[in-house]
Design a protein around this motif. Sequence first.
Motif, PDB file in Angstrom:
ATOM      1  N   TYR A 344      51.323  40.712  39.343  1.00 36.09           N
ATOM      2  CA  TYR A 344      50.903  41.664  40.371  1.00 36.09           C
ATOM      3  C   TYR A 344      49.492  42.166  40.076  1.00 36.09           C
ATOM      4  O   TYR A 344      49.238  42.732  39.007  1.00 36.09           O
ATOM      5  N   CYS A 412      55.821  34.086  41.226  1.00 36.29           N
ATOM      6  CA  CYS A 412      55.075  34.482  42.411  1.00 36.29           C
ATOM      7  C   CYS A 412      53.992  35.466  41.998  1.00 36.29           C
ATOM      8  O   CYS A 412      54.065  36.081  40.937  1.00 36.29           O
ATOM      9  N   TYR A 413      52.999  35.592  42.836  1.00 35.34           N
ATOM     10  CA  TYR A 413      51.895  36.509  42.538  1.00 35.34           C
ATOM     11  C   TYR A 413      51.384  37.112  43.839  1.00 35.34           C
ATOM     12  O   TYR A 413      51.628  36.587  44.935  1.00 35.34           O
ATOM     13  N   GLY A 414      50.686  38.204  43.712  1.00 36.21           N
ATOM     14  CA  GLY A 414      50.126  38.836  44.899  1.00 36.21           C
ATOM     15  C   GLY A 414      49.389  40.102  44.541  1.00 36.21           C
ATOM     16  O   GLY A 414      49.305  40.495  43.370  1.00 36.21           O
ATOM     17  N   SER A 415      48.864  40.754  45.553  1.00 37.09           N
ATOM     18  CA  SER A 415      48.064  41.964  45.375  1.00 37.09           C
ATOM     19  C   SER A 415      48.348  42.926  46.517  1.00 37.09           C
ATOM     20  O   SER A 415      48.760  42.518  47.608  1.00 37.09           O
ATOM     21  N   PRO A 418      45.567  42.035  50.576  1.00 37.20           N
ATOM     22  CA  PRO A 418      45.777  40.631  50.927  1.00 37.20           C
ATOM     23  C   PRO A 418      44.563  39.755  50.680  1.00 37.20           C
ATOM     24  O   PRO A 418      44.691  38.601  50.271  1.00 37.20           O
ATOM     25  N   GLY A 421      44.369  38.842  47.131  1.00 40.25           N
ATOM     26  CA  GLY A 421      45.361  37.815  46.841  1.00 40.25           C
ATOM     27  C   GLY A 421      44.850  36.424  47.163  1.00 40.25           C
ATOM     28  O   GLY A 421      45.040  35.483  46.385  1.00 40.25           O
ATOM     29  N   HIS A 422      44.160  36.277  48.279  1.00 41.71           N
ATOM     30  CA  HIS A 422      43.645  34.960  48.659  1.00 41.71           C
ATOM     31  C   HIS A 422      42.452  34.551  47.800  1.00 41.71           C
ATOM     32  O   HIS A 422      42.223  33.356  47.595  1.00 41.71           O
ATOM     33  N   GLU A 425      44.018  33.145  44.876  1.00 40.52           N
ATOM     34  CA  GLU A 425      44.480  31.816  45.275  1.00 40.52           C
ATOM     35  C   GLU A 425      43.347  30.799  45.199  1.00 40.52           C
ATOM     36  O   GLU A 425      43.537  29.661  44.731  1.00 40.52           O
ATOM     37  N   PRO A 434      49.531  33.567  47.791  1.00 42.47           N
ATOM     38  CA  PRO A 434      49.905  34.912  47.342  1.00 42.47           C
ATOM     39  C   PRO A 434      50.901  35.548  48.293  1.00 42.47           C
ATOM     40  O   PRO A 434      50.997  35.157  49.469  1.00 42.47           O
ATOM     41  N   GLN A 435      51.639  36.513  47.793  1.00 42.03           N
ATOM     42  CA  GLN A 435      52.576  37.270  48.623  1.00 42.03           C
ATOM     43  C   GLN A 435      52.324  38.757  48.414  1.00 42.03           C
ATOM     44  O   GLN A 435      52.246  39.238  47.277  1.00 42.03           O
ATOM     45  N   HIS A 436      52.192  39.470  49.511  1.00 48.49           N
ATOM     46  CA  HIS A 436      51.997  40.919  49.425  1.00 48.49           C
ATOM     47  C   HIS A 436      53.240  41.541  48.789  1.00 48.49           C
ATOM     48  O   HIS A 436      54.366  41.101  49.050  1.00 48.49           O
TER      49      HIS A 436
END
Length: 447
Positions: A344, A412-415, A418, A421-422, A425, A434-436
Amino acid sequence: MAAPTGQREGNLEAPTRHPIDWKNPEYYNEQSLMEELERVFDLCHGCRRCVSLCQSFPSLFDLVDESETMEVDGVAKEDYWQVVDHCYLCDLCYMTKCPYVPPHEWNIDFPHLMLRAKAVKYKKGDVKLRDRLLTSTDNLGKLAGIPVVSGVINQFNKAKNFREILDHALGVHPEAKLPEFHSKPLRKRLAGKVAIDAQGTPAGTTKGKVALFGTCYGNYNEPHVGEDLVAVFEHNDIPVTLAEKEQCCGMPKLELGNLDAVEAAKDANIPVLAKLVDQGWDIVAPVPSCALMFKQELPLLFPDDPAVKKVADAVFDIFEYLMIRHKSQLLKTDFKQGLGKVAYHAACHQRVQNVGAKTKEVLSLIPDTQVTAIERCSGHDGTYAVKSEFHKHAMKIGKPVVNRVKQAEADCYGSDCPMAGHHIENGLKDGREPQHPISLMRQAYGL
């Protein structure tokens, strides 16, 4: 015992922010601006704590070290703009590094000094067409969101030849990841949520019902994040409404130094949001920068506007809101599945809201879930990462974050952001998207 007198090495008091006197003609006096830049740059040169944060500080220190005097007085004033251009107003130097922020006598507010410089630069007309276009997010979204047009633009943005043309024509880096556009924006998807009436269950500082400020990015580029937010909040018996209308919060224009456009956005959004607050609604936004705009920047730009203050006091970070509910035992923990290892990334504009690590705390409630929090700038920062002259710096800034995601061997990962996150990526280049965090939460609930 009397308190020591003289200069102090850092603050003992909590940092405080001064209102931004941007309507004073002196604010745009370039000579006094240069004098203040020289004063602050000299103090930064003597400290250098912020060298690892972004490219502004290495640029400054290189200019100093390569000058004849090896001091700030040896740097040409024209070169100061290099430092200004690399600042994307993340606020981390002010909030996490600088020991000389007010109320220290040196009174250093580096981000807001850079904002003043950007405003002076904009007022002079020293702004590229690309930057005007990239910060006109509502207009871009409306145009690119037209059916058929959105698909064409998305395909062109992935075509190497077109991206090279875009690079030469506008200065948009061919390897930067550009957001996709959707022909069915969030406001159409949630049309039934506009101006609804509902009762909430208060808890802590929350009233138990929220108005979603969809944001231009959340509306046109990643509407599923807003849908996921509604699903999670309604699962927790928190009614959600959409404002009758909205436009960009103004953060992109703030980063450009176009403060008149920020005021226009304020004049469009604040009356609508203030009305919702009067009706008992709290306000959340799926992008931290938008929440920060309402919570911090607008109150400093318009300190005498009671409606701005009213809205600022009602704005919450998404996971700040959910954690407040959890403390009153009103957050459901009936999760259907774990998330495994989650990398995260805590977005800069979420961190500087001073709400704590609420996203990590909420995700950690999910069984069979291990959260690795990464508290470093991703390097995306609004439009910075897509600009040809800055993209390589953005990728360098984000590299430690990318490495941490790899080291976590995450499922999984994300921020919270958004766009960050990309950008991660783009650094990973392993095909994973990425996933929010709110989307991960919906997944864990099985909704």
